[in-house]
Design an enzyme around this catalytic site. Structure first.
Site, short mmCIF file in Angstrom:
data_model
loop_
_atom_site.label_atom_id
_atom_site.label_comp_id
_atom_site.label_asym_id
_atom_site.label_seq_id
_atom_site.Cartn_x
_atom_site.Cartn_y
_atom_site.Cartn_z
N CYS A 176 39.69 51.40 68.92
CA CYS A 176 39.06 52.55 69.96
C CYS A 176 37.49 52.16 70.04
O CYS A 176 36.97 51.73 68.91
CB CYS A 176 39.39 53.65 69.61
SG CYS A 176 40.90 54.18 69.50
N GLY B 152 39.14 48.70 73.42
CA GLY B 152 40.05 49.08 73.56
C GLY B 152 40.31 49.25 75.33
O GLY B 152 39.61 49.55 76.02
N ASN C 118 37.96 57.08 66.62
CA ASN C 118 38.02 55.69 66.33
C ASN C 118 38.39 55.40 64.75
O ASN C 118 37.65 55.86 63.89
CB ASN C 118 36.59 55.26 66.66
CG ASN C 118 36.59 53.68 66.24
OD1 ASN C 118 35.35 53.06 65.91
ND2 ASN C 118 37.42 53.01 66.20
N GLY C 119 39.38 54.90 64.48
CA GLY C 119 39.71 54.58 63.12
C GLY C 119 41.14 54.99 62.83
O GLY C 119 42.01 54.83 63.88
N CYS D 211 33.30 47.98 57.91
CA CYS D 211 34.24 47.04 58.01
C CYS D 211 33.57 45.59 58.48
O CYS D 211 32.67 45.45 59.49
CB CYS D 211 35.29 47.32 59.36
SG CYS D 211 36.06 46.09 60.22
N TYR E 279 33.55 39.69 64.23
CA TYR E 279 34.35 39.50 65.42
C TYR E 279 34.28 40.56 66.46
O TYR E 279 34.24 40.43 67.67
CB TYR E 279 35.86 39.17 64.98
CG TYR E 279 36.96 39.07 66.22
CD1 TYR E 279 36.74 37.99 67.11
CD2 TYR E 279 37.95 39.99 66.36
CE1 TYR E 279 37.75 38.04 68.06
CE2 TYR E 279 39.03 39.86 67.22
CZ TYR E 279 38.86 39.00 68.33
OH TYR E 279 39.69 38.73 69.23
N SER F 210 32.90 34.96 70.55
CA SER F 210 32.55 35.50 69.20
C SER F 210 32.09 34.62 68.23
O SER F 210 31.24 34.83 67.14
CB SER F 210 33.46 36.65 68.55
OG SER F 210 34.79 35.72 68.57
N ASP G 132 34.88 28.65 64.38
CA ASP G 132 35.73 29.93 64.66
C ASP G 132 35.61 30.96 63.72
O ASP G 132 34.88 30.64 62.53
CB ASP G 132 37.12 29.43 64.78
CG ASP G 132 37.74 30.36 65.82
OD1 ASP G 132 37.21 31.48 66.47
OD2 ASP G 132 39.03 30.14 65.90
N ASP G 133 35.70 32.20 64.38
CA ASP G 133 35.24 33.36 63.54
C ASP G 133 36.37 33.71 62.15
O ASP G 133 36.04 34.10 61.21
CB ASP G 133 35.03 34.62 64.13
CG ASP G 133 35.96 34.76 65.19
OD1 ASP G 133 37.12 35.06 65.08
OD2 ASP G 133 35.70 34.93 66.37
N CYS H 81 45.17 45.46 57.01
CA CYS H 81 44.07 46.57 57.11
C CYS H 81 44.82 47.81 57.32
O CYS H 81 45.92 47.99 58.29
CB CYS H 81 43.17 46.20 58.38
SG CYS H 81 42.18 47.51 58.67
N CYS I 187 33.44 46.60 53.67
CA CYS I 187 34.71 46.47 53.38
C CYS I 187 35.26 44.96 53.67
O CYS I 187 35.07 44.59 54.60
CB CYS I 187 35.48 47.34 54.37
SG CYS I 187 37.30 46.99 53.90
N CYS J 114 40.70 43.09 53.82
CA CYS J 114 41.64 42.15 54.50
C CYS J 114 41.45 40.77 53.97
O CYS J 114 42.28 39.79 54.06
CB CYS J 114 41.74 42.13 55.76
SG CYS J 114 40.07 41.99 56.82
S1 SF4 Z 1 40.39 45.64 55.84
FE1 SF4 Z 1 39.51 44.10 57.04
S2 SF4 Z 1 39.69 44.79 59.18
FE2 SF4 Z 1 40.13 46.43 57.98
S3 SF4 Z 1 38.42 47.90 57.54
FE3 SF4 Z 1 38.49 46.37 56.02
S4 SF4 Z 1 37.29 44.37 56.74
FE4 SF4 Z 1 37.68 45.92 58.36
#
Ligand code: SF4
Length: 465
Positions: free
Chosen positions: A17, A43, A117-118, A250, A256, A297, A359-360, A396, A444, A447
């Site tokens: 979002c 979104g 958003n989240g 994130c 991306y 991206s 590529d990302d 994630c 973060c 992932c």
């Molecule tokens: S797990 Fe990955 S996609 Fe999810 S918030 Fe953390 S960095 Fe972002």
């Protein structure tokens, strides 16, 4: 930056979002419409705006793109100098009209609306508790939970919010609007972006700062983790719902999701991508004739790789911008054709050349394989793939639709095996240290590492849900 093409191919990550809000500016709803336009990439399933003239809140929403949902009549119907808006991509709750936001809560103590958003990671547990106490949910979206929590608390509206927020775990940037006050909130881990700007005598808030430009607002700062900004006729004030905060933006926002012209926590997205491209070139050099990027991206990272390696940067693909929405959720054959519809390799540029393709990220690997095939068909003699983030190995829980380990090809193959699967001459990913070097430590990376910044109990609950 995500596009409809990514939906079409089903091989890119989708975020959930974007939110946008305005306080004390003429034609707030119209400006929110433009702001949502600038956030459309976050979104595309639905959009909505709620506006207030200080007396009543009016809301319009619908499924589809911002330009499809709104017309002049609908915008004229939205009164006043305050508005909040939302563009939706569903990660939690079905993609249906009930779940399109802003959510409107009718209450005997006063109506209010919410844009979120989240992803609330303890949503299941909270919803069960609230239903046991008699709350009736009108949507299947986790965003409605904060509304019920607020209603059940005591005190004035601000006190209720401050008491409700500590019960939420996970990622959230909320805009909550009563008929005369706007509350702007970011979660204590700072997982999702939210920025603030000024416009004339008012304030503007947006998931991405790039949306300020279109309404003529001036960027001030990011909203801080756990911050609750209250904007009312008494001015603007800031509180924190907890002292226990961390800054874990994130990393995928930089890699991306976000537009290159957005600034997140003081770091411009294009510049951050260029920097990770440079680091990637240092970490994984290879002899080649040119560097190309996968639009859009990855272009900044490709430029960075070229800068650092001294190998010329070229445009290797032309991207068609007119792939229709009709093809969303296609079968595998349509996806393969889709790559060709969307991307054309420039055979006059890449033919006979040894290429570095930047590529990302690689999610399932299917799109990357088709893109490599396009380059080979266009006459490339070698293709060396360089990825400007580490391998994706974990789901994630914070609002990005990587929900299962088995979706991620890097959980099955190491880079050498994956190079074989893609049919490329070599493959290398940016290291974890390289990401931290390019983006700073306050991110973060769950992932990529499997190390989550929130309580594991709620996350395990999510896995079972
Ligand atoms: S797990 Fe990955 S996609 Fe999810 S918030 Fe953390 S960095 Fe972002």
């Amino acid at each position: 930056m995500r596009s409809e093409w990514d939906f079409f191919l089903g091989d890119k990550l989708n975020e959930e979002c974007g939110v946008f809000g305005i306080y004390n500016v003429e034609e707030a709803a119209q400006l929110t419409y433009y702001g949502l336009h600038a956030l459309q990439h976050r979104g595309q399933e639905g959009a909505g705006i709620a506006a207030s003239n200080g007396e009543i809140i009016v809301r319009e929403k619908g499924e589809g793109l911002v330009a499809e949902v709104f017309n002049v009549e609908k915008l004229e119907h939205l009164p006043g100098m305050m508005a909040i808006g939302h563009v939706r991509y569903a990660t939690t709750g079905a993609g249906c009209i009930e779940n399109v936001q802003p959510i409107l809560i009718r209450s005997h103590t006063g109506d209010f609306t919410i844009s979120h958003n989240g992803n609330i990671v303890n949503a299941k547990e909270l919803k069960m508790q609230l239903e046991a106490m008699g709350s009736i949910f009108h949507t299947t979206s986790d965003s409605e939970i904060i509304g019920h929590l607020i209603q059940r608390e005591s005190g004035d509206f601000h006190e209720k919010i401050m008491k409700a927020l500590p019960r939420l775990e996970g990622a959230f940037s909320f805009l909550i609007m009563t008929k005369d006050v706007l509350y702007v909130i970011r979660d204590k881990n700072g997982l999702r972006p939210l920025s603030m700007a000024t416009l004339e005598n008012g304030y503007v808030f947006s998931s991405e700062s790039s949306a300020f430009e279109i309404v003529g607002a001036h960027y001030v700062s990011s909203v801080k983790p756990a911050e609750v900004i209250t904007v009312s006729k008494d001015g603007i004030k800031s509180d924190f719902y907890t002292e226990h905060t961390q800054d874990k933006m994130c990393a995928m926002e930089y890699v991306y999701f976000s537009r290159p012209d957005s600034t997140i926590n003081g770091l411009n997205v294009h510049i951050s991508r260029r920097e990770t491209g440079r680091i990637l070139a240092k970490e994984s050099p290879v002899d080649a004739d040119m560097v190309i990027g996968v639009p859009d991206s990855s272009l900044s990272a490709a430029m960075g790789y070229a800068d650092c390696s001294g190998i010329p940067y070229e445009i290797g693909f032309v991207k068609s911008r007119y792939v229709g929405r009709t093809f969303i959720k296609p079968n595998q054959k349509q996806r393969e054709r889709g790559v060709k519809m969307k991307l054309s390799a420039m055979s006059d540029v890449v033919g006979g050349k040894r290429l570095i393709l930047v590529d990302d990220s690689i999610v399932r690997g299917t799109t990357s394989k088709h893109i490599v095939q396009l380059l080979k068909e266009a006459g490339a003699t070698e293709v060396h793939v360089r990825i400007s983030s580490p391998p994706l190995i974990s789901p994630c829980f914070y609002g990005v639709d990587i929900s299962e380990y088995k979706e991620l090809i890097s959980t099955k193959y190491n880079p050498e095996e994956l190079a074989g699967f893609l049919g490329v001459d070599s493959l290398a990913f940016l290291s974890e240290e390289g990401m931290y070097e390019g983006l700073g430590k306050n991110i973060c990376m769950a992932c990529f590492t499997g190390k989550y910044p929130t309580s594991m109990f709620s996350l395990l609950d999510n896995l079972k849900a």
